[in-house]
Design a protein around this motif. Structure first.
Motif, PDB file in Angstrom:
ATOM      1  N   ALA A 198       0.834  -1.211   0.000  1.00  0.00           N
ATOM      2  CA  ALA A 198       0.000   0.000   0.000  1.00  0.00           C
ATOM      3  C   ALA A 198       0.865   1.255   0.000  1.00  0.00           C
ATOM      4  O   ALA A 198       0.586   2.223  -0.731  1.00  0.00           O
ATOM      5  N   ARG A 199       1.919   1.257   0.816  1.00  0.00           N
ATOM      6  CA  ARG A 199       2.796   2.439   0.881  1.00  0.00           C
ATOM      7  C   ARG A 199       3.531   2.661  -0.434  1.00  0.00           C
ATOM      8  O   ARG A 199       3.691   3.794  -0.893  1.00  0.00           O
ATOM      9  N   GLU A 200       3.954   1.562  -1.048  1.00  0.00           N
ATOM     10  CA  GLU A 200       4.647   1.681  -2.334  1.00  0.00           C
ATOM     11  C   GLU A 200       3.722   2.232  -3.409  1.00  0.00           C
ATOM     12  O   GLU A 200       4.101   3.106  -4.209  1.00  0.00           O
ATOM     13  N   ALA A 201       2.470   1.726  -3.430  1.00  0.00           N
ATOM     14  CA  ALA A 201       1.501   2.203  -4.427  1.00  0.00           C
ATOM     15  C   ALA A 201       1.154   3.668  -4.199  1.00  0.00           C
ATOM     16  O   ALA A 201       0.902   4.408  -5.166  1.00  0.00           O
ATOM     17  N   ALA A 202       1.148   4.110  -2.925  1.00  0.00           N
ATOM     18  CA  ALA A 202       0.814   5.498  -2.622  1.00  0.00           C
ATOM     19  C   ALA A 202       1.990   6.448  -2.844  1.00  0.00           C
ATOM     20  O   ALA A 202       1.820   7.668  -2.746  1.00  0.00           O
ATOM     21  N   GLY A 203       3.149   5.885  -3.125  1.00  0.00           N
ATOM     22  CA  GLY A 203       4.309   6.710  -3.417  1.00  0.00           C
ATOM     23  C   GLY A 203       4.978   7.219  -2.165  1.00  0.00           C
ATOM     24  O   GLY A 203       5.669   8.224  -2.177  1.00  0.00           O
TER      25      GLY A 203
END
Length: 203
Positions: A198-203
């Motif tokens: 989730a953190r990676e997708a949110a940048g």
């Protein structure tokens, strides 16, 4: 006998099996809990486990009772015209202090028995009326009502699963098989994996 007549009994059995799976799942979520945890609000909108059971009892009494002209014997006071939803629209969503867990669970089980008797007595094509639905949708078949009840019961079983997990981590479909692909100590690692994604997708 028509092909439809031959299929109907097995279709009834399938529908009742799915409904019963949801019923059992909801009740299982009360196992092992004290009075406070069984009753307390667990979301900002007040969702509580015993209230879900009480609500589903009322739902079954209505849809598999009044809808088909088969009134439930000795309904609880909160379902009568004098003390019912018109006076307190939340009456079926929580248990009052004078309603025991045994009262609420017993009502739900009696609602099952009454509903199952309705299903046994009628054809799936039998037509009833849901007085609280809009006039253009009020006429319903038993088949449609059973599909509706399965959807509603499993929706609330999902609610119960999530709020029970929030109390003590217990989760799953039933006592003899959780239906979860991760067990025991594997959950923290899986949760961390989801968090990282989730953190990676949110940048």
């Amino acid at each position: 006998m028509t092909d439809e007549d031959a299929v109907a009994p097995s279709m009834k059995a399938d529908l009742l099996r799915y409904l019963q799976t949801g019923r059992d799942a909801v009740l299982w979520k009360l196992d092992g809990l004290g009075e406070y945890d069984a009753r307390r609000p667990l979301t900002p909108t007040g969702t509580n486990l015993l209230g879900l059971v009480k609500h589903l009892a009322g739902v079954e009494i209505g849809y598999l009772g009044d809808t088909f002209g088969r009134p439930f014997p000795d309904p609880p006071a909160w379902m009568t015209a004098e003390d019912g939803p018109d006076d307190d629209p939340q009456a079926d969503l929580f248990a009052t202090p004078d309603e025991t867990r045994e009262d609420v669970v017993g009502l739900y089980r009696r609602a099952w028995a009454h509903g199952d008797a309705t299903v046994e007595a009628l054809d799936l094509s039998s037509v009833g009326q849901v007085p609280w639905w809009p006039p253009e949708r009020r006429d319903v078949t038993l088949h449609r009502v059973l599909v509706h009840l399965i959807a509603e019961t499993h929706r609330h079983a999902g609610h119960a699963d999530i709020v029970r997990e929030g109390i003590d981590g217990a989760a799953g479909l039933r006592a003899d098989g959780s239906n979860l692909w991760v067990e025991g100590d594997g959950w923290p690692a899986y949760r961390d994996r989801v968090e990282r994604a989730a953190r990676e997708a949110a940048g």
